[in-house]
Design an enzyme around this catalytic site. Structure first.
Site, PDB file in Angstrom:
ATOM      1  N   TYR A   1      -8.674   1.387  12.949  1.00 55.74           N
ATOM      2  CA  TYR A   1      -8.777   1.399  11.477  1.00 55.74           C
ATOM      3  C   TYR A   1      -9.932   2.305  11.076  1.00 55.74           C
ATOM      4  O   TYR A   1      -9.804   3.149  10.190  1.00 55.74           O
ATOM      5  CB  TYR A   1      -9.020  -0.032  10.990  1.00 55.74           C
ATOM      6  CG  TYR A   1      -8.876  -0.231   9.494  1.00 55.74           C
ATOM      7  CD1 TYR A   1      -7.623  -0.157   8.883  1.00 55.74           C
ATOM      8  CD2 TYR A   1      -9.976  -0.515   8.698  1.00 55.74           C
ATOM      9  CE1 TYR A   1      -7.480  -0.364   7.509  1.00 55.74           C
ATOM     10  CE2 TYR A   1      -9.837  -0.723   7.326  1.00 55.74           C
ATOM     11  CZ  TYR A   1      -8.586  -0.647   6.743  1.00 55.74           C
ATOM     12  OH  TYR A   1      -8.451  -0.842   5.384  1.00 55.74           O
TER      13      TYR A   1
ATOM     14  N   LYS B   1      -9.430   5.948   9.127  1.00 60.99           N
ATOM     15  CA  LYS B   1      -9.915   6.038   7.738  1.00 60.99           C
ATOM     16  C   LYS B   1     -10.979   7.149   7.627  1.00 60.99           C
ATOM     17  O   LYS B   1     -11.009   7.885   6.641  1.00 60.99           O
ATOM     18  CB  LYS B   1     -10.460   4.694   7.263  1.00 60.99           C
ATOM     19  CG  LYS B   1      -9.395   3.580   7.197  1.00 60.99           C
ATOM     20  CD  LYS B   1      -8.387   3.812   6.088  1.00 60.99           C
ATOM     21  CE  LYS B   1      -7.403   2.668   5.930  1.00 60.99           C
ATOM     22  NZ  LYS B   1      -6.473   2.803   4.813  1.00 60.99           N
TER      23      LYS B   1
ATOM     24  N   SER C   1     -11.002   3.082   2.659  1.00 59.06           N
ATOM     25  CA  SER C   1     -11.656   1.784   2.862  1.00 59.06           C
ATOM     26  C   SER C   1     -13.147   2.042   2.947  1.00 59.06           C
ATOM     27  O   SER C   1     -13.572   3.184   3.215  1.00 59.06           O
ATOM     28  CB  SER C   1     -11.170   1.187   4.187  1.00 59.06           C
ATOM     29  OG  SER C   1     -11.974   0.095   4.579  1.00 59.06           O
TER      30      SER C   1
HETATM   31  N1  LIG Z   1      -7.320  -5.476   1.162  1.00 59.16           N
HETATM   32  C1  LIG Z   1      -8.483  -4.948   1.496  1.00 59.16           C
HETATM   33  O1  LIG Z   1      -9.519  -5.643   1.581  1.00 59.16           O
HETATM   34  C2  LIG Z   1      -8.599  -3.474   1.749  1.00 59.16           C
HETATM   35  C3  LIG Z   1      -9.881  -2.933   1.878  1.00 59.16           C
HETATM   36  C4  LIG Z   1     -10.009  -1.576   2.108  1.00 59.16           C
HETATM   37  C5  LIG Z   1      -8.877  -0.789   2.179  1.00 59.16           C
HETATM   38  N2  LIG Z   1      -7.644  -1.350   2.064  1.00 59.16           N
HETATM   39  C6  LIG Z   1      -6.483  -0.441   2.163  1.00 59.16           C
HETATM   40  O2  LIG Z   1      -5.643  -0.653   1.059  1.00 59.16           O
HETATM   41  C7  LIG Z   1      -4.331  -0.172   1.377  1.00 59.16           C
HETATM   42  C8  LIG Z   1      -3.306  -1.150   0.848  1.00 59.16           C
HETATM   43  O3  LIG Z   1      -3.445  -2.378   1.549  1.00 59.16           O
HETATM   44  P1  LIG Z   1      -3.465  -3.790   0.810  1.00 59.16           P
HETATM   45  O4  LIG Z   1      -4.800  -4.369   1.026  1.00 59.16           O
HETATM   46  O5  LIG Z   1      -2.945  -3.661  -0.568  1.00 59.16           O
HETATM   47  O6  LIG Z   1      -2.480  -4.610   1.757  1.00 59.16           O
HETATM   48  P2  LIG Z   1      -1.010  -5.182   1.556  1.00 59.16           P
HETATM   49  O7  LIG Z   1      -0.609  -5.672   2.885  1.00 59.16           O
HETATM   50  O8  LIG Z   1      -0.986  -6.139   0.402  1.00 59.16           O
HETATM   51  O9  LIG Z   1      -0.145  -3.923   1.139  1.00 59.16           O
HETATM   52  C9  LIG Z   1       0.140  -2.893   2.040  1.00 59.16           C
HETATM   53  C10 LIG Z   1       1.565  -2.428   1.791  1.00 59.16           C
HETATM   54  O10 LIG Z   1       1.770  -1.255   2.587  1.00 59.16           O
HETATM   55  C11 LIG Z   1       3.059  -1.360   3.179  1.00 59.16           C
HETATM   56  N3  LIG Z   1       3.087  -0.554   4.397  1.00 59.16           N
HETATM   57  C12 LIG Z   1       2.411  -0.779   5.561  1.00 59.16           C
HETATM   58  N4  LIG Z   1       2.725   0.161   6.456  1.00 59.16           N
HETATM   59  C13 LIG Z   1       3.614   0.998   5.855  1.00 59.16           C
HETATM   60  C14 LIG Z   1       4.303   2.145   6.285  1.00 59.16           C
HETATM   61  N5  LIG Z   1       4.193   2.597   7.538  1.00 59.16           N
HETATM   62  N6  LIG Z   1       5.125   2.772   5.405  1.00 59.16           N
HETATM   63  C15 LIG Z   1       5.274   2.291   4.141  1.00 59.16           C
HETATM   64  N7  LIG Z   1       4.654   1.185   3.688  1.00 59.16           N
HETATM   65  C16 LIG Z   1       3.840   0.551   4.541  1.00 59.16           C
HETATM   66  C17 LIG Z   1       3.239  -2.846   3.463  1.00 59.16           C
HETATM   67  O11 LIG Z   1       4.622  -3.200   3.630  1.00 59.16           O
HETATM   68  C18 LIG Z   1       2.601  -3.468   2.224  1.00 59.16           C
HETATM   69  O12 LIG Z   1       3.554  -3.675   1.191  1.00 59.16           O
HETATM   70  C19 LIG Z   1      -4.319   0.041   2.885  1.00 59.16           C
HETATM   71  O13 LIG Z   1      -4.406   1.426   3.161  1.00 59.16           O
HETATM   72  C20 LIG Z   1      -5.584  -0.667   3.361  1.00 59.16           C
HETATM   73  O14 LIG Z   1      -6.112  -0.103   4.524  1.00 59.16           O
HETATM   74  C21 LIG Z   1      -7.489  -2.667   1.840  1.00 59.16           C
END
Ligand SMILES: NC(=O)c1ccc[n+]([C@@H]2O[C@H](COP(=O)([O-])OP(=O)(O)OC[C@H]3O[C@@H](n4cnc5c(N)ncnc54)[C@H](O)[C@@H]3O)[C@@H](O)[C@H]2O)c1
Length: 266
Positions: free
Chosen positions: A151, A155, A138
């Protein structure tokens, strides 16, 4: 690395960035994609759509990554690309009142799962002459701000591990990249899982430059197929802020403190 013909595992593959990555890998000719997620039902739906393998797993549980890698090898024989993408945040605003148990769980999912993945796949990658670890981190891994404390530190910690891997295993053919986006419209921001292309709601759009996961996945795949990128920054201003912080750390903390105070005052 060319994605065509490769076998990829994507954790958190049922939704958001992980789902978009799984679909992009298949679009680029990956020979097999494993969609791993806590949400087995949606992992199955995504796997069916792309002709991959669904594995229900909780990456924060001991032994889960090892079992996932075993399932991937049983189906496809090897793992060329491991995307440690699953992650979540502690609630913003709770701060130090969050329990130690909650911080420990967050550490297992957001940090130690990357270590477990490397332990499970890297020795074989080295034997075969190469492989790819992609960690979804992130912007909060580079610059703290409004994100929650758990978080932020998990990270940051995952970034440190990735850096260590890149330094120690790069010469052995293992490439490591960290995806560090700012806001992406995914489940984290209320995007329903069952919609493919949706307009970003105004409340989310108000957070600044908001990207769609499908576009982020194209950026990531282009970077993976290009010259070795350690940081993948779909929002260029994240890189600019990171450089400003490195140039003047104390000044950056002071300015960020003032900016947050203005945000909190409304
Ligand atoms: N969306 C954003 O703005 C953003 C920004 C920076 C980083 N991220 C990172 O992106 C990654 C994906 O998140 P996203 O934004 O696609 O969200 P999302 O909620 O759409 O997808 C996350 C997925 O991870 C799964 N998950 C969560 N905990 C889990 C576990 N313990 N074991 C297996 N699966 C698990 C959830 O069921 C979900 O399907 C994360 O690491 C998040 O920190 C997201």
């Amino acid at each position: 690395m060319q994605i065509e013909g490769k076998i990829a595992v994507v954790t958190g593959g049922a939704s958001g960035i992980g789902r978009a990555l799984a679909m992009e890998f298949v679009a680029r000719g990956a020979a097999g994609v494993v969609v791993a997620d806590l949400d087995g039902e949606w992992a199955q739906k995504v796997a069916e759509r792309i002709g991959g393998l669904a594995v229900q797993c909780d990456v924060g549980e001991p032994g889960a990554i090892e079992s996932l890698v075993a399932a991937a090898r049983a189906r496809y024989g090897r793992v060329d690309i491991f995307c440690s993408n699953a992650g979540y945040s502690d609630p913003v605003g709770v701060g130090l009142d969050e329990s130690m148990e909650a911080f420990e769980r967050l550490t297992r999912v957001n940090m130690l799962a990357h270590v477990a993945a490397a332990k499970a796949v890297v020795p074989e990658m080295v034997e075969r002459g190469g492989g790819y670890l992609l960690q979804t981190l992130s912007s909060a891994a580079l610059i703290s701000g409004p994100a929650a404390p758990g978080y932020t530190f998990t990270k940051f910690g995952a970034l440190g591990f990735a850096e260590w891997m890149a330094v120690n295993y790069g010469a052995k053919g293992v490439r490591v990249s960290c995806l560090c986006p700012n806001v992406v419209y995914t489940g984290m921001f209320g995007r329903p899982k069952d919609l493919d292309a949706v307009a970003v709601p105004p409340a989310v759009g108000a957070l600044g430059e908001v990207l769609l996961p499908e576009d982020v996945a194209v950026t990531v795949a282009d970077a993976m197929e290009g010259p070795e990128p350690f940081l993948i920054l779909p929002h260029p201003r994240v890189g600019e802020s990171y450089r400003r912080k490195a140039d003047d750390y104390e000044g950056w903390i002071l300015r960020t403190r003032e900016r947050l105070a203005r945000m909190q005052a409304g």
